[in-house]
Design a protein around this motif. Structure first.
Motif, PDB file in Angstrom:
ATOM      1  N   ARG A 293       0.832  -1.206   0.000  1.00 21.42           N
ATOM      2  CA  ARG A 293       0.000   0.000   0.000  1.00 21.42           C
ATOM      3  C   ARG A 293       0.871   1.263   0.000  1.00 21.42           C
ATOM      4  O   ARG A 293       0.661   2.190  -0.761  1.00 21.42           O
ATOM      5  CB  ARG A 293      -0.903  -0.007   1.246  1.00 21.42           C
ATOM      6  CG  ARG A 293      -1.995   1.024   1.225  1.00 21.42           C
ATOM      7  CD  ARG A 293      -2.699   1.088   2.562  1.00 21.42           C
ATOM      8  NE  ARG A 293      -1.781   1.222   3.677  1.00 21.42           N
ATOM      9  CZ  ARG A 293      -1.125   2.332   4.001  1.00 21.42           C
ATOM     10  NH1 ARG A 293      -1.308   3.422   3.277  1.00 21.42           N
ATOM     11  NH2 ARG A 293      -0.305   2.373   5.026  1.00 21.42           N
ATOM     12  N   LYS A 294       1.901   1.232   0.836  1.00 23.96           N
ATOM     13  CA  LYS A 294       2.816   2.386   0.920  1.00 23.96           C
ATOM     14  C   LYS A 294       3.549   2.561  -0.417  1.00 23.96           C
ATOM     15  O   LYS A 294       3.752   3.675  -0.902  1.00 23.96           O
ATOM     16  CB  LYS A 294       3.812   2.112   2.065  1.00 23.96           C
ATOM     17  CG  LYS A 294       4.802   3.201   2.322  1.00 23.96           C
ATOM     18  CD  LYS A 294       4.164   4.314   3.111  1.00 23.96           C
ATOM     19  CE  LYS A 294       5.016   5.553   3.070  1.00 23.96           C
ATOM     20  NZ  LYS A 294       4.291   6.768   3.310  1.00 23.96           N
ATOM     21  N   PHE A 295       3.918   1.418  -1.009  1.00 23.35           N
ATOM     22  CA  PHE A 295       4.645   1.470  -2.268  1.00 23.35           C
ATOM     23  C   PHE A 295       3.803   2.143  -3.358  1.00 23.35           C
ATOM     24  O   PHE A 295       4.316   2.917  -4.154  1.00 23.35           O
ATOM     25  CB  PHE A 295       5.020   0.043  -2.699  1.00 23.35           C
ATOM     26  CG  PHE A 295       5.773   0.009  -3.996  1.00 23.35           C
ATOM     27  CD1 PHE A 295       7.102   0.409  -4.057  1.00 23.35           C
ATOM     28  CD2 PHE A 295       5.150  -0.406  -5.168  1.00 23.35           C
ATOM     29  CE1 PHE A 295       7.795   0.392  -5.256  1.00 23.35           C
ATOM     30  CE2 PHE A 295       5.846  -0.419  -6.371  1.00 23.35           C
ATOM     31  CZ  PHE A 295       7.166  -0.031  -6.405  1.00 23.35           C
ATOM     32  N   TYR A 296       2.481   1.884  -3.349  1.00 21.86           N
ATOM     33  CA  TYR A 296       1.629   2.519  -4.367  1.00 21.86           C
ATOM     34  C   TYR A 296       1.618   4.040  -4.192  1.00 21.86           C
ATOM     35  O   TYR A 296       1.461   4.781  -5.146  1.00 21.86           O
ATOM     36  CB  TYR A 296       0.207   1.927  -4.340  1.00 21.86           C
ATOM     37  CG  TYR A 296       0.204   0.448  -4.723  1.00 21.86           C
ATOM     38  CD1 TYR A 296       1.276  -0.092  -5.439  1.00 21.86           C
ATOM     39  CD2 TYR A 296      -0.827  -0.402  -4.371  1.00 21.86           C
ATOM     40  CE1 TYR A 296       1.315  -1.440  -5.776  1.00 21.86           C
ATOM     41  CE2 TYR A 296      -0.792  -1.756  -4.710  1.00 21.86           C
ATOM     42  CZ  TYR A 296       0.282  -2.267  -5.398  1.00 21.86           C
ATOM     43  OH  TYR A 296       0.331  -3.586  -5.738  1.00 21.86           O
ATOM     44  N   GLU A 297       1.807   4.484  -2.964  1.00 21.44           N
ATOM     45  CA  GLU A 297       1.923   5.943  -2.752  1.00 21.44           C
ATOM     46  C   GLU A 297       3.151   6.487  -3.477  1.00 21.44           C
ATOM     47  O   GLU A 297       3.118   7.558  -4.059  1.00 21.44           O
ATOM     48  CB  GLU A 297       2.070   6.268  -1.263  1.00 21.44           C
ATOM     49  CG  GLU A 297       0.756   6.373  -0.540  1.00 21.44           C
ATOM     50  CD  GLU A 297       0.970   6.651   0.943  1.00 21.44           C
ATOM     51  OE1 GLU A 297       1.961   7.317   1.315  1.00 21.44           O
ATOM     52  OE2 GLU A 297       0.133   6.150   1.737  1.00 21.44           O
ATOM     53  N   PHE A 298       4.247   5.711  -3.427  1.00 19.94           N
ATOM     54  CA  PHE A 298       5.463   6.172  -4.119  1.00 19.94           C
ATOM     55  C   PHE A 298       5.212   6.262  -5.624  1.00 19.94           C
ATOM     56  O   PHE A 298       5.652   7.193  -6.286  1.00 19.94           O
ATOM     57  CB  PHE A 298       6.656   5.236  -3.864  1.00 19.94           C
ATOM     58  CG  PHE A 298       7.118   5.221  -2.437  1.00 19.94           C
ATOM     59  CD1 PHE A 298       7.177   6.386  -1.704  1.00 19.94           C
ATOM     60  CD2 PHE A 298       7.500   4.045  -1.833  1.00 19.94           C
ATOM     61  CE1 PHE A 298       7.603   6.383  -0.390  1.00 19.94           C
ATOM     62  CE2 PHE A 298       7.926   4.022  -0.517  1.00 19.94           C
ATOM     63  CZ  PHE A 298       7.977   5.197   0.206  1.00 19.94           C
ATOM     64  N   LEU A 299       4.480   5.269  -6.150  1.00 15.37           N
ATOM     65  CA  LEU A 299       4.189   5.308  -7.595  1.00 15.37           C
ATOM     66  C   LEU A 299       3.357   6.552  -7.920  1.00 15.37           C
ATOM     67  O   LEU A 299       3.602   7.232  -8.915  1.00 15.37           O
ATOM     68  CB  LEU A 299       3.456   4.036  -8.029  1.00 15.37           C
ATOM     69  CG  LEU A 299       4.271   2.741  -7.997  1.00 15.37           C
ATOM     70  CD1 LEU A 299       3.417   1.569  -8.464  1.00 15.37           C
ATOM     71  CD2 LEU A 299       5.521   2.820  -8.864  1.00 15.37           C
ATOM     72  N   ASP A 300       2.396   6.852  -7.060  1.00 18.93           N
ATOM     73  CA  ASP A 300       1.596   8.064  -7.260  1.00 18.93           C
ATOM     74  C   ASP A 300       2.472   9.306  -7.240  1.00 18.93           C
ATOM     75  O   ASP A 300       2.291  10.235  -8.009  1.00 18.93           O
ATOM     76  CB  ASP A 300       0.583   8.216  -6.119  1.00 18.93           C
ATOM     77  CG  ASP A 300      -0.694   7.478  -6.411  1.00 18.93           C
ATOM     78  OD1 ASP A 300      -0.865   7.037  -7.556  1.00 18.93           O
ATOM     79  OD2 ASP A 300      -1.501   7.328  -5.482  1.00 18.93           O
ATOM     80  N   GLN A 301       3.424   9.311  -6.295  1.00 21.04           N
ATOM     81  CA  GLN A 301       4.303  10.491  -6.200  1.00 21.04           C
ATOM     82  C   GLN A 301       5.131  10.643  -7.473  1.00 21.04           C
ATOM     83  O   GLN A 301       5.354  11.750  -7.946  1.00 21.04           O
ATOM     84  CB  GLN A 301       5.215  10.378  -4.978  1.00 21.04           C
ATOM     85  CG  GLN A 301       4.448  10.597  -3.683  1.00 21.04           C
ATOM     86  CD  GLN A 301       5.148   9.995  -2.479  1.00 21.04           C
ATOM     87  OE1 GLN A 301       6.261   9.487  -2.565  1.00 21.04           O
ATOM     88  NE2 GLN A 301       4.468  10.029  -1.344  1.00 21.04           N
ATOM     89  N   LEU A 302       5.585   9.531  -8.039  1.00 21.81           N
ATOM     90  CA  LEU A 302       6.361   9.615  -9.284  1.00 21.81           C
ATOM     91  C   LEU A 302       5.500  10.226 -10.389  1.00 21.81           C
ATOM     92  O   LEU A 302       5.976  11.017 -11.206  1.00 21.81           O
ATOM     93  CB  LEU A 302       6.842   8.233  -9.725  1.00 21.81           C
ATOM     94  CG  LEU A 302       7.841   7.524  -8.807  1.00 21.81           C
ATOM     95  CD1 LEU A 302       8.194   6.160  -9.375  1.00 21.81           C
ATOM     96  CD2 LEU A 302       9.120   8.350  -8.625  1.00 21.81           C
TER      97      LEU A 302
END
Ligand code: ATP
Length: 442
Positions: free
Chosen positions: A351-360
Motif C-alpha cells: 500500500r505504501k509502495f503505491y503511494e510512491f508510484l503516485d508520487q512519481l
C-alpha cells in the motif's frame, strides 16, 4: 599535452557572471509572465496589510515554473507594504521541508530563526511538545501577524503534518496554547497535488483556503525569461540569434520549466568555451540538450527522491523494459522488493509502495493507465516512464545510493527493448542466479 603548460584559458570569452544560470542561486528583480498569479497572490495577502487575519495560501504547480521565485518576490513586497502601513508582520521562510526529517528539527529551526543568536534551542534534548511551546511563546511575544512559508510542503515530516497544517494556523483560538494576540498564516508550496488530496479533510480545507495554480510556461514566455538571465550571465553579443529560441523551444516541449532552460544555456556556453569559441551557436545548444535528460534525472535521484522513491522509479523503469511482463503495479512491487533487498533498504508495504508510484506520477516522472482485468474482475494500473528508460538507467548507474541495484544484463535487455524485440529476450543461463532472478519473478 605539455604538462608544464598552464591548461586554463586566459580569459573567459563567454560568461560574464554565471550565478544567474545556477540552480536557484539568484533571485530575479523582475518576474515575467506571472501577472495573473501575482494578482491572486496579492489578493490573498491583502488582508494582512489591512490589519485582518492572514489567509492560508496553497501554491502548487510543476517544477521550475516560478512558485518559489514569485513567493519570494511577494514576500518582499508584502514586508515593505506592511512596514509602510505600520502593520506588525513577521515573515519566516521559505523553509524547505525536504531538509527536515522530523517535526522536532523543523520546529527548532523556526524557533531559532525567531530567537536571537545567543538564545538558540539545542538540536536535541527537549520533547517535541516542548519545542512547539517555545514556538508558540516566540510567536506570542512577537505579536501581530506571523506568516510562515513552507516550501515542498509534501515533504513535511509526517509527525509534523497536523501540527503545522492544522493546529498552528488555529493556535490563537486554542486555549491550550499561550497565543492570544498573534495571528498565524501559512503559505504552503508544492508540486504534488496528491499529497493534498491525501490529507485529512479538515487539514486540507485549512491549507487550501486560497489556492494558486502555476502552469508550465510556453516557448515564447520561456524565451523572454531566458533572455533576462542570459543578459546577466553572458558577455555582450556572444549568443547567436537562434540560441535562446532553441533552448526555450526545447524546455517548453519538455515541461515548460525555466530551470531546464537555464541549464541548457549554461551547458551550451560551456561547450563553446571549451572549444575556445567566442560565440555560442545552435550546435552548442543541441549538444547541451543531448545529456541534459540524464543530468536532470540524476538531479532527481540526488535531490528530490528519497531512496524508496528512487527504488520505485528504477523498478518501474526496469519493468517497462522487462521482457515478458507488463509494468503492472503488482509486478513493479515484486521487483521493488528484490531491489530494496539488494540496496539494503527497508521494504515498505504494498500500500505504501503505491503511494510512491503516485508520487512519481505527480512529479511527472511516470504515467499510469487503468486496465480492467476482464472476467476475472478487478483492475490494475499499467505504468510508463516519461523519460526514456536509457536516460533513467544511465542516471541510476551514476547515483551513489542506487547504482549497485541494476542487474548486470540491463543494457542487453535495454537493447532488445529499443529494437522492439523485448518479448523475445531470454535471460541467459550463465547470468548469476540473483541477477537472473530480477527478470524472472511471477
Ligand atoms: N516568471 C519568472 N521570471 C523570472 N524568473 C523566473 C520566473 N519563473 C521562474 N524563474 C526562475 O526559474 C528558476 C526556477 O523557478 P522556481 O524555483 O521559482 O520554480 P518552482 O516552481 O518553485 O520549482 P520547484 O517546484 O522545483 O521548487 C529560478 O531560478 C527562478 O528565479
Amino acid at each position: 599535452m605539455d604538462h608544464n603548460e598552464n591548461p586554463f584559458q586566459d580569459e573567459d570569452l563567454i560568461f560574464a557572471w554565471k550565478q544567474p544560470l545556477k540552480k536557484d542561486s539568484y533571485e530575479p528583480d523582475e518576474i515575467m509572465h506571472r501577472d495573473e498569479e501575482i494578482k491572486l497572490y496579492t489578493n490573498s495577502l491583502q488582508d494582512i496589510v489591512e490589519g485582518h487575519e492572514p489567509n492560508n495560501v496553497f501554491v502548487y504547480g510543476p517544477t521550475g515554473v516560478g512558485k518559489t521565485a514569485v513567493t519570494k518576490w511577494m514576500r518582499e513586497k508584502l514586508q515593505r507594504e506592511a512596514q509602510r502601513r505600520s502593520v506588525p508582520l513577521h515573515i519566516v521562510g521559505p523553509i524547505n521541508c525536504r531538509h527536515y526529517k522530523t517535526a522536532y528539527r523543523l520546529v527548532t529551526t523556526i524557533v531559532n530563526e525567531l530567537r536571537p543568536a545567543d538564545d538558540q534551542v539545542a538540536e536535541s534534548g527537549h520533547s517535541t511538545d516542548r519545542v512547539f511551546n517555545f514556538l508558540y511563546e516566540e510567536i506570542e511575544s512577537l505579536g501581530g501577524n506571523v506568516l510562515l512559508i513552507l516550501d515542498e510542503i509534501d515533504n513535511i515530516p509526517p509527525d509534523a503534518r497536523n501540527d503545522f497544517l492544522y493546529d498552528l494556523p488555529r493556535a490563537e483560538a486554542n486555549e491550550d496554547t499561550p497565543i492570544s494576540d498573534a495571528k498565524i498564516g501559512l503559505i504552503g508550496i508544492s508540486n504534488n497535488l496528491k499529497f493534498v488530496d491525501a490529507l485529512e479533510p479538515k487539514v486540507k480545507s485549512t491549507l487550501g483556503e486560497r489556492e494558486i495554480e502555476f502552469g508550465p510556461y510556453n516557448a515564447s514566455q520561456l524565451g523572454d525569461i531566458l533572455t533576462y538571465y542570459a543578459d546577466l550571465a553572458f558577455k555582450g553579443d556572444v549568443l547567436d540569434d537562434d540560441v535562446i529560441p532553441l533552448a526555450a523551444a526545447f524546455a517548453a516541449q519538455e515541461r515548460g520549466d525555466v530551470r531546464q532552460g537555464l541549464r541548457i544555456l549554461e551547458k551550451a556556453g560551456e561547450y563553446a568555451r571549451m572549444e575556445g569559441s567566442s560565440i555560442v551557436d545552435e550546435d552548442h545548444v543541441r549538444e547541451a540538450t543531448e545529456n541534459i535528460e540524464t543530468d536532470e534525472i540524476l538531479d532527481y535521484f540526488d535531490d528530490k527522491l528519497s531512496i524508496q522513491q528512487g527504488l520505485a522509479y528504477i523498478s518501474t523503469t526496469l519493468m517497462v523494459i522487462e521482457p515478458q511482463k507488463e509494468a503492472r503495479t503488482k509486478h513493479i512491487y515484486n521487483l521493488y522488493t528484490k531491489l530494496a533487498a539488494s540496496a539494503n533498504a527497508d521494504q515498505v508495504s504494498e500500500r505504501k509502495f503505491y503511494e510512491f508510484l503516485d508520487q512519481l506520477c505527480m512529479l511527472g516522472l511516470a504515467r499510469s493507465t487503468e486496465r480492467n482485468l476482464g472476467r476475472k474482475g478487478g483492475r490494475t494500473y499499467i505504468y510508463e516512464v516519461t523519460d526514456t528508460p536509457e536516460d533513467i538507467i544511465k542516471a541510476c548507474e551514476q547515483d551513489s545510493r542506487l547504482g549497485g541495484v541494476l542487474p548486470s544484463n540491463v543494457y542487453e535487455i535495454l537493447e532488445h527493448y529499443q529494437k522492439g524485440q523485448a518479448t523475445s529476450y531470454q535471460a541467459p543461463d550463465k547470468l548469476e542466479a540473483e541477477q537472473r532472478d530480477l527478470f524472472r519473478f511471477a
